[in-house]
Design a protein around this motif. Structure first.
Motif, PDB file in Angstrom:
ATOM      1  N   VAL A  12       0.854  -1.181   0.000  1.00  0.00           N
ATOM      2  CA  VAL A  12       0.000   0.000   0.000  1.00  0.00           C
ATOM      3  C   VAL A  12       0.894   1.237   0.000  1.00  0.00           C
ATOM      4  O   VAL A  12       1.966   1.235   0.594  1.00  0.00           O
ATOM      5  CB  VAL A  12      -0.942  -0.012   1.225  1.00  0.00           C
ATOM      6  N   ASP A  13       0.467   2.270  -0.705  1.00  0.00           N
ATOM      7  CA  ASP A  13       1.182   3.539  -0.674  1.00  0.00           C
ATOM      8  C   ASP A  13       0.704   4.277   0.573  1.00  0.00           C
ATOM      9  O   ASP A  13      -0.373   4.876   0.593  1.00  0.00           O
ATOM     10  CB  ASP A  13       0.893   4.348  -1.935  1.00  0.00           C
ATOM     11  N   ARG A  14       1.494   4.199   1.627  1.00  0.00           N
ATOM     12  CA  ARG A  14       1.088   4.730   2.928  1.00  0.00           C
ATOM     13  C   ARG A  14       0.889   6.245   2.904  1.00  0.00           C
ATOM     14  O   ARG A  14       0.053   6.760   3.631  1.00  0.00           O
ATOM     15  CB  ARG A  14       2.109   4.330   3.993  1.00  0.00           C
ATOM     16  N   ARG A  15       1.631   6.947   2.072  1.00  0.00           N
ATOM     17  CA  ARG A  15       1.457   8.406   1.993  1.00  0.00           C
ATOM     18  C   ARG A  15       0.089   8.758   1.433  1.00  0.00           C
ATOM     19  O   ARG A  15      -0.619   9.611   1.974  1.00  0.00           O
ATOM     20  CB  ARG A  15       2.557   9.046   1.151  1.00  0.00           C
ATOM     21  N   VAL A  16      -0.287   8.092   0.347  1.00  0.00           N
ATOM     22  CA  VAL A  16      -1.580   8.372  -0.269  1.00  0.00           C
ATOM     23  C   VAL A  16      -2.709   7.956   0.679  1.00  0.00           C
ATOM     24  O   VAL A  16      -3.690   8.684   0.842  1.00  0.00           O
ATOM     25  CB  VAL A  16      -1.704   7.667  -1.641  1.00  0.00           C
ATOM     26  N   LEU A  17      -2.550   6.800   1.325  1.00  0.00           N
ATOM     27  CA  LEU A  17      -3.564   6.353   2.274  1.00  0.00           C
ATOM     28  C   LEU A  17      -3.681   7.336   3.438  1.00  0.00           C
ATOM     29  O   LEU A  17      -4.787   7.674   3.860  1.00  0.00           O
ATOM     30  CB  LEU A  17      -3.242   4.950   2.783  1.00  0.00           C
ATOM     31  N   ALA A  18      -2.563   7.829   3.946  1.00  0.00           N
ATOM     32  CA  ALA A  18      -2.593   8.791   5.058  1.00  0.00           C
ATOM     33  C   ALA A  18      -3.296  10.080   4.649  1.00  0.00           C
ATOM     34  O   ALA A  18      -4.089  10.639   5.429  1.00  0.00           O
ATOM     35  CB  ALA A  18      -1.174   9.085   5.539  1.00  0.00           C
ATOM     36  N   VAL A  19      -3.043  10.554   3.452  1.00  0.00           N
ATOM     37  CA  VAL A  19      -3.722  11.758   2.964  1.00  0.00           C
ATOM     38  C   VAL A  19      -5.224  11.498   2.875  1.00  0.00           C
ATOM     39  O   VAL A  19      -6.039  12.337   3.271  1.00  0.00           O
ATOM     40  CB  VAL A  19      -3.148  12.207   1.601  1.00  0.00           C
ATOM     41  N   GLY A  20      -5.601  10.323   2.380  1.00  0.00           N
ATOM     42  CA  GLY A  20      -7.020   9.975   2.302  1.00  0.00           C
ATOM     43  C   GLY A  20      -7.673   9.907   3.672  1.00  0.00           C
ATOM     44  O   GLY A  20      -8.782  10.401   3.868  1.00  0.00           O
ATOM     45  N   LEU A  21      -6.986   9.314   4.630  1.00  0.00           N
ATOM     46  CA  LEU A  21      -7.541   9.211   5.979  1.00  0.00           C
ATOM     47  C   LEU A  21      -7.682  10.587   6.630  1.00  0.00           C
ATOM     48  O   LEU A  21      -8.697  10.881   7.271  1.00  0.00           O
ATOM     49  CB  LEU A  21      -6.670   8.291   6.835  1.00  0.00           C
ATOM     50  N   VAL A  59     -16.327  11.611  -1.705  1.00  0.00           N
ATOM     51  CA  VAL A  59     -16.080  10.731  -2.847  1.00  0.00           C
ATOM     52  C   VAL A  59     -14.590  10.683  -3.166  1.00  0.00           C
ATOM     53  O   VAL A  59     -14.016   9.608  -3.370  1.00  0.00           O
ATOM     54  CB  VAL A  59     -16.898  11.186  -4.084  1.00  0.00           C
ATOM     55  N   HIS A  60     -13.954  11.838  -3.191  1.00  0.00           N
ATOM     56  CA  HIS A  60     -12.534  11.866  -3.536  1.00  0.00           C
ATOM     57  C   HIS A  60     -11.652  11.376  -2.393  1.00  0.00           C
ATOM     58  O   HIS A  60     -10.559  10.886  -2.617  1.00  0.00           O
ATOM     59  CB  HIS A  60     -12.139  13.255  -4.060  1.00  0.00           C
ATOM     60  N   THR A  61     -12.139  11.476  -1.175  1.00  0.00           N
ATOM     61  CA  THR A  61     -11.436  10.883  -0.044  1.00  0.00           C
ATOM     62  C   THR A  61     -11.412   9.361  -0.199  1.00  0.00           C
ATOM     63  O   THR A  61     -10.356   8.729  -0.051  1.00  0.00           O
ATOM     64  CB  THR A  61     -12.123  11.276   1.281  1.00  0.00           C
ATOM     65  N   LEU A  62     -12.552   8.780  -0.500  1.00  0.00           N
ATOM     66  CA  LEU A  62     -12.612   7.328  -0.710  1.00  0.00           C
ATOM     67  C   LEU A  62     -11.773   6.906  -1.913  1.00  0.00           C
ATOM     68  O   LEU A  62     -11.105   5.872  -1.883  1.00  0.00           O
ATOM     69  CB  LEU A  62     -14.058   6.877  -0.866  1.00  0.00           C
ATOM     70  N   ALA A  63     -11.802   7.717  -2.961  1.00  0.00           N
ATOM     71  CA  ALA A  63     -10.991   7.417  -4.142  1.00  0.00           C
ATOM     72  C   ALA A  63      -9.497   7.460  -3.796  1.00  0.00           C
ATOM     73  O   ALA A  63      -8.726   6.610  -4.254  1.00  0.00           O
ATOM     74  CB  ALA A  63     -11.310   8.403  -5.263  1.00  0.00           C
ATOM     75  N   LEU A  64      -9.075   8.422  -2.991  1.00  0.00           N
ATOM     76  CA  LEU A  64      -7.672   8.486  -2.554  1.00  0.00           C
ATOM     77  C   LEU A  64      -7.283   7.216  -1.806  1.00  0.00           C
ATOM     78  O   LEU A  64      -6.204   6.658  -2.022  1.00  0.00           O
ATOM     79  CB  LEU A  64      -7.442   9.693  -1.642  1.00  0.00           C
ATOM     80  N   MET A  65      -8.165   6.773  -0.927  1.00  0.00           N
ATOM     81  CA  MET A  65      -7.865   5.580  -0.145  1.00  0.00           C
ATOM     82  C   MET A  65      -7.764   4.355  -1.054  1.00  0.00           C
ATOM     83  O   MET A  65      -6.893   3.510  -0.874  1.00  0.00           O
ATOM     84  CB  MET A  65      -8.910   5.403   0.947  1.00  0.00           C
ATOM     85  N   GLN A  66      -8.612   4.255  -2.054  1.00  0.00           N
ATOM     86  CA  GLN A  66      -8.542   3.143  -3.005  1.00  0.00           C
ATOM     87  C   GLN A  66      -7.290   3.260  -3.872  1.00  0.00           C
ATOM     88  O   GLN A  66      -6.639   2.251  -4.171  1.00  0.00           O
ATOM     89  CB  GLN A  66      -9.800   3.133  -3.884  1.00  0.00           C
ATOM     90  N   LEU A  67      -6.962   4.468  -4.266  1.00  0.00           N
ATOM     91  CA  LEU A  67      -5.776   4.705  -5.092  1.00  0.00           C
ATOM     92  C   LEU A  67      -4.503   4.204  -4.404  1.00  0.00           C
ATOM     93  O   LEU A  67      -3.583   3.734  -5.063  1.00  0.00           O
ATOM     94  CB  LEU A  67      -5.648   6.206  -5.394  1.00  0.00           C
ATOM     95  N   ALA A  68      -4.477   4.280  -3.090  1.00  0.00           N
ATOM     96  CA  ALA A  68      -3.293   3.840  -2.337  1.00  0.00           C
ATOM     97  C   ALA A  68      -2.977   2.374  -2.594  1.00  0.00           C
ATOM     98  O   ALA A  68      -1.826   1.948  -2.422  1.00  0.00           O
ATOM     99  CB  ALA A  68      -3.505   4.080  -0.843  1.00  0.00           C
ATOM    100  N   TYR A  69      -3.950   1.598  -3.024  1.00  0.00           N
ATOM    101  CA  TYR A  69      -3.763   0.170  -3.268  1.00  0.00           C
ATOM    102  C   TYR A  69      -3.546  -0.176  -4.737  1.00  0.00           C
ATOM    103  O   TYR A  69      -3.387  -1.337  -5.081  1.00  0.00           O
ATOM    104  CB  TYR A  69      -4.968  -0.612  -2.727  1.00  0.00           C
TER     105      TYR A  69
END
Length: 135
Positions: A12-21, A59-69
């Motif tokens: 997982v891209d932890r940076r992208v996931l952290a931004v999403g969270l 919507v874009h928060t959820l998309a960021l979290m999915q993008l991390a994977y």
């Protein structure tokens, strides 16, 4: 899953996931203020604007979290995440400022934020079509 020949563990891209969270945390806080706080808009148009800001933010928060994977090169994920983050700030942020904080100056930047949100989606679609999948 351990790395074995022919199998690469999915990271997982932890940076992208952290931004999403973090974005999700902010989205919930602003939605709560918009619904219950002393700055909650009472005019129907203002409520519609803050609802739109919240919807696109979530919507874009959820998309960021999915993008991390997404198993693509880091530069693709970071470019898309950056476009969406700028879009959230400019689009949703300007609508929050207009409706919750009574600021009129950010109105003209709302469409620019929308363009950044679209650029993120175009980037992911392009990346999906041109990036070879890691197997």
């Amino acid at each position: 899953m351990p790395d074995t020949p022919g199998h690469q563990g999915h990271l997982v891209d932890r940076r992208v996931l952290a931004v999403g969270l973090l974005s999700g945390l902010i989205a919930v806080g602003l939605a709560a203020v918009a619904a219950h706080g002393p700055m909650a808009p009472t005019a129907l148009d203002a409520q519609r604007q803050v609802d739109t800001a919240s919807l696109l933010h979530f919507v874009h928060t959820l998309a960021l979290m999915q993008l991390a994977y997404w198993p693509a090169q880091t530069r693709w994920r970071l470019t898309i995440a950056t476009a969406w983050l700028i879009g959230i700030i400019l689009f949703s942020g300007s609508l929050y400022a207009l409706t919750l904080f009574g600021q009129s100056w950010p109105g003209p930047i709302t469409p620019i934020g929308g363009l950044f949100l679209m650029v993120g989606w175009i980037g992911w679609l392009t990346g999906l079509l041109v990036v070879k999948r890691r197997v």
